[in-house]
Design a protein around this motif. Sequence first.
Motif, PDB file in Angstrom:
ATOM      1  N   THR A  82       0.836  -1.198   0.000  1.00  0.00           N
ATOM      2  CA  THR A  82       0.000   0.000   0.000  1.00  0.00           C
ATOM      3  C   THR A  82       0.871   1.248   0.000  1.00  0.00           C
ATOM      4  O   THR A  82       0.607   2.210  -0.733  1.00  0.00           O
ATOM      5  N   ILE A  83       1.928   1.257   0.787  1.00  0.00           N
ATOM      6  CA  ILE A  83       2.851   2.392   0.833  1.00  0.00           C
ATOM      7  C   ILE A  83       3.514   2.586  -0.524  1.00  0.00           C
ATOM      8  O   ILE A  83       3.635   3.705  -1.027  1.00  0.00           O
ATOM      9  N   LEU A  85       2.337   1.725  -3.462  1.00  0.00           N
ATOM     10  CA  LEU A  85       1.339   2.244  -4.400  1.00  0.00           C
ATOM     11  C   LEU A  85       1.123   3.736  -4.194  1.00  0.00           C
ATOM     12  O   LEU A  85       0.991   4.498  -5.160  1.00  0.00           O
ATOM     13  N   LYS A  86       1.077   4.159  -2.935  1.00  0.00           N
ATOM     14  CA  LYS A  86       0.873   5.585  -2.641  1.00  0.00           C
ATOM     15  C   LYS A  86       2.068   6.403  -3.111  1.00  0.00           C
ATOM     16  O   LYS A  86       1.900   7.528  -3.601  1.00  0.00           O
ATOM     17  N   LYS A  87       3.283   5.857  -2.993  1.00  0.00           N
ATOM     18  CA  LYS A  87       4.491   6.563  -3.454  1.00  0.00           C
ATOM     19  C   LYS A  87       4.432   6.765  -4.973  1.00  0.00           C
ATOM     20  O   LYS A  87       4.828   7.800  -5.491  1.00  0.00           O
ATOM     21  N   ASP A  89       1.789   7.010  -6.828  1.00  0.00           N
ATOM     22  CA  ASP A  89       0.698   7.897  -7.218  1.00  0.00           C
ATOM     23  C   ASP A  89       1.105   9.375  -7.136  1.00  0.00           C
ATOM     24  O   ASP A  89       0.543  10.212  -7.781  1.00  0.00           O
ATOM     25  N   TRP A  90       2.095   9.726  -6.332  1.00  0.00           N
ATOM     26  CA  TRP A  90       2.486  11.127  -6.163  1.00  0.00           C
ATOM     27  C   TRP A  90       3.279  11.527  -7.322  1.00  0.00           C
ATOM     28  O   TRP A  90       3.851  11.980  -7.956  1.00  0.00           O
TER      29      TRP A  90
END
Length: 90
Positions: A82-83, A85-87, A89-90
């Motif tokens: 999850t971390i 994926l969030k990285k 997306d930025w």
Amino acid sequence: MKNERRQWDSKTKAKIILEGLKGRSVVDICTEYAISQSMYYKWRDIFLANIDQPFETNSKSKKEQKLEQENNKLRKVIGDLTIELKKNDW
């Protein structure tokens, strides 16, 4: 002749030990079940050392502990993914 060792299940061991704790002669018990007195006393000591386990409410079986560990590992992997994926997306 092959020297075979018998395997005693836990219920039978408990039954044998309880007979002795109820007052039956250890010699008679050992003769009936063809076990040595040292084996009887070893089983009795283990039985008495663990006699409080049925009253334990927080004890978990080995299977439950293993599943809990596996669950925690999987949660960590999901968290790490999850971390990542969030990285991305930025």
